[in-house]
Design an enzyme around this catalytic site. Sequence first.
Site, PDB file in Angstrom:
ATOM      1  CB  CYS A 136     -21.717 -31.337  36.721  1.00 53.98           C
ATOM      2  SG  CYS A 136     -23.236 -29.945  36.872  1.00 53.98           S
ATOM      3  CB  CYS A 139     -25.106 -30.479  34.687  1.00 52.26           C
ATOM      4  SG  CYS A 139     -23.268 -29.428  35.391  1.00 52.26           S
ATOM      5  CG  ASP A 140     -25.096 -34.026  34.323  1.00 47.59           C
ATOM      6  OD1 ASP A 140     -25.811 -33.564  33.041  1.00 47.59           O
ATOM      7  OD2 ASP A 140     -24.822 -34.752  33.497  1.00 47.59           O
TER       8      ASP A 140
HETATM    9  C1  LIG Z   1     -19.781 -34.009  32.281  1.00 48.44           C
HETATM   10  C2  LIG Z   1     -20.073 -32.080  31.812  1.00 48.44           C
HETATM   11  C3  LIG Z   1     -20.959 -31.804  32.275  1.00 48.44           C
HETATM   12  C4  LIG Z   1     -21.460 -30.607  32.070  1.00 48.44           C
HETATM   13  N1  LIG Z   1     -23.212 -29.933  32.019  1.00 48.44           N
HETATM   14  C5  LIG Z   1     -23.486 -29.467  32.639  1.00 48.44           C
HETATM   15  C6  LIG Z   1     -24.180 -28.164  31.787  1.00 48.44           C
HETATM   16  O1  LIG Z   1     -25.402 -29.050  31.499  1.00 48.44           O
HETATM   17  N2  LIG Z   1     -24.452 -27.155  31.729  1.00 48.44           N
HETATM   18  C7  LIG Z   1     -23.496 -25.899  32.954  1.00 48.44           C
HETATM   19  O2  LIG Z   1     -23.838 -25.167  32.894  1.00 48.44           O
HETATM   20  N3  LIG Z   1     -22.086 -26.981  33.798  1.00 48.44           N
HETATM   21  C8  LIG Z   1     -22.147 -27.949  32.970  1.00 48.44           C
HETATM   22  N4  LIG Z   1     -21.033 -28.478  33.095  1.00 48.44           N
HETATM   23  C9  LIG Z   1     -20.007 -27.661  33.421  1.00 48.44           C
HETATM   24  C10 LIG Z   1     -19.050 -26.806  32.180  1.00 48.44           C
HETATM   25  O3  LIG Z   1     -18.903 -27.775  31.919  1.00 48.44           O
HETATM   26  C11 LIG Z   1     -18.084 -25.715  32.866  1.00 48.44           C
HETATM   27  O4  LIG Z   1     -18.401 -25.359  33.703  1.00 48.44           O
HETATM   28  C12 LIG Z   1     -17.991 -25.021  31.821  1.00 48.44           C
HETATM   29  O5  LIG Z   1     -17.804 -26.007  30.310  1.00 48.44           O
HETATM   30  C13 LIG Z   1     -16.406 -24.138  32.167  1.00 48.44           C
HETATM   31  O6  LIG Z   1     -16.268 -23.127  31.103  1.00 48.44           O
HETATM   32  P1  LIG Z   1     -14.270 -23.371  31.801  1.00 48.44           P
HETATM   33  O7  LIG Z   1     -14.651 -22.511  29.678  1.00 48.44           O
HETATM   34  O8  LIG Z   1     -13.384 -22.286  32.282  1.00 48.44           O
HETATM   35  O9  LIG Z   1     -13.402 -24.648  31.383  1.00 48.44           O
HETATM   36  P2  LIG Z   1     -13.242 -25.588  30.441  1.00 48.44           P
HETATM   37  O10 LIG Z   1     -14.730 -25.871  30.023  1.00 48.44           O
HETATM   38  O11 LIG Z   1     -12.489 -25.789  31.211  1.00 48.44           O
HETATM   39  O12 LIG Z   1     -12.325 -25.456  28.959  1.00 48.44           O
HETATM   40  C14 LIG Z   1     -10.675 -24.948  29.359  1.00 48.44           C
HETATM   41  C15 LIG Z   1     -10.396 -24.901  28.247  1.00 48.44           C
HETATM   42  O13 LIG Z   1      -9.131 -24.097  28.123  1.00 48.44           O
HETATM   43  C16 LIG Z   1      -8.185 -25.458  27.143  1.00 48.44           C
HETATM   44  N5  LIG Z   1      -6.678 -25.476  28.073  1.00 48.44           N
HETATM   45  C17 LIG Z   1      -6.566 -26.012  28.992  1.00 48.44           C
HETATM   46  N6  LIG Z   1      -5.168 -25.984  29.026  1.00 48.44           N
HETATM   47  C18 LIG Z   1      -5.096 -25.135  28.279  1.00 48.44           C
HETATM   48  C19 LIG Z   1      -3.685 -24.004  27.615  1.00 48.44           C
HETATM   49  N7  LIG Z   1      -1.907 -25.117  27.988  1.00 48.44           N
HETATM   50  N8  LIG Z   1      -3.352 -24.036  26.525  1.00 48.44           N
HETATM   51  C20 LIG Z   1      -4.592 -23.662  25.534  1.00 48.44           C
HETATM   52  N9  LIG Z   1      -5.674 -24.134  25.974  1.00 48.44           N
HETATM   53  C21 LIG Z   1      -5.633 -25.040  26.920  1.00 48.44           C
HETATM   54  C22 LIG Z   1      -9.862 -27.028  27.510  1.00 48.44           C
HETATM   55  O14 LIG Z   1      -8.441 -27.036  26.004  1.00 48.44           O
HETATM   56  C23 LIG Z   1     -10.744 -26.420  26.907  1.00 48.44           C
HETATM   57  O15 LIG Z   1     -10.479 -25.824  26.001  1.00 48.44           O
HETATM   58  C24 LIG Z   1     -20.477 -30.384  33.204  1.00 48.44           C
HETATM   59  C25 LIG Z   1     -19.168 -29.852  33.000  1.00 48.44           C
HETATM   60  C26 LIG Z   1     -18.903 -31.530  33.449  1.00 48.44           C
HETATM   61  C27 LIG Z   1     -17.432 -32.704  32.937  1.00 48.44           C
END
Ligand SMILES: Cc1cc2nc3c(=O)[nH]c(=O)nc-3n(C[C@H](O)[C@H](O)[C@H](O)COP(=O)(O)OP(=O)(O)OC[C@H]3O[C@@H](n4cnc5c(N)ncnc54)[C@H](O)[C@@H]3O)c2cc1C
Length: 315
Positions: A136, A139-140
Amino acid sequence: MTETRHVKVLILGAGPTGLSAALYAARAELAPVVLTGMQLGGQAALTDVIENYPGFPEGVGGAQLGELFQKQAERFGAKVEYDLATEVDFSQRPYKVVADNGAYSADTLIIATGADPVHLNIPGEYEMTGRGVSYCATCDGWFFKDKKVVVVGGGDSAFEEGLFLTRYASSVTLVHRREEFRASAILQKRAQEHPKFNFILNTVVTEVEQGEKVTSLKLKNVVSGEESQFETDGLFIFIGHTPNTQMFKGKLAMSELGYIKVNDKMETGVAGVYAAGEAADPTFKQVITSAGMGAAAAIQATRHLEALEAESARG
Ligand SMILES: Cc1cc2nc3c(=O)[nH]c(=O)nc-3n(C[C@H](O)[C@H](O)[C@H](O)COP(=O)(O)OP(=O)(O)OC[C@H]3O[C@@H](n4cnc5c(N)ncnc54)[C@H](O)[C@@H]3O)c2cc1C
């Protein structure tokens, strides 16, 4: 046989989206249940520091932010279950969800299963994530002021993110396994004309040297087979993103890439089933946008339940 637990709001996923939805549904006194899947805190928990989530002027640890989200939702009555959903049935209401440790029936469902960046699966990649390996740039990128970075990929996102990184980095070297790119012509032109942008073609990264921070990569030319060492401070991998939505195939409308289609109220085509955050968002992919969508989905689920209640009161 396991007992089926009935809930008004079931949330699949405990990343920023799911935990924000849980906070809103809990404050509406709907006692939501959140299934965490494999990663409590979601992708955000994989990163060391998050500096672009408002309210934390000094930044906040990725895992710590997840814990704070969880604590806040639990304070109002949300229940977090360490369980992975494996099957859904939308054919009748209440909807059915089967998980590894039990079964649920739910009046409304919020899908917040997020997405996973596609990995190179090379030695050192996982170990050095957050220490110079990133997925990302938004982010970084800031951490790489005046540093050398390598970008892997050949599509639009590799070029877009690579161009974004030129704001900070002293040089951006795009490593691509082929000689041609899938990226649009305009992005290719911009990168080729940019003084900080360099290309290494027909080449793959085979290893990230491990240490406190990324310092060098092993490269291999796929045509000549020649191996070399490349010094860099960062490795940004943009070879795709896979939404965790396989379970909903054939049950909900999806884009070609597997993002669940929603309207501006986070509604899927099935009444009372919402999708939010990265499971439904191919565009923004940030903690704040995902949290916002999670909150919106929970508000909408609350309104939906109120309408159902009013309907049944009228008889
Ligand atoms: C290395 C890294 C660094 C990042 N840094 C930043 C940053 O500095 N700032 C920023 O704004 N964004 C950052 N991001 C992006 C940010 O983390 C994501 O946009 C955000 O986490 C997305 O949120 P989400 O809840 O939609 O999905 P996710 O964070 O992907 O969470 C998905 C959730 O669903 C769960 N899940 C999946 N399948 C199932 C299932 N079958 N049953 C039950 N649960 C399930 C997972 O375990 C998890 O808890 C970064 C991403 C990465 C990979």
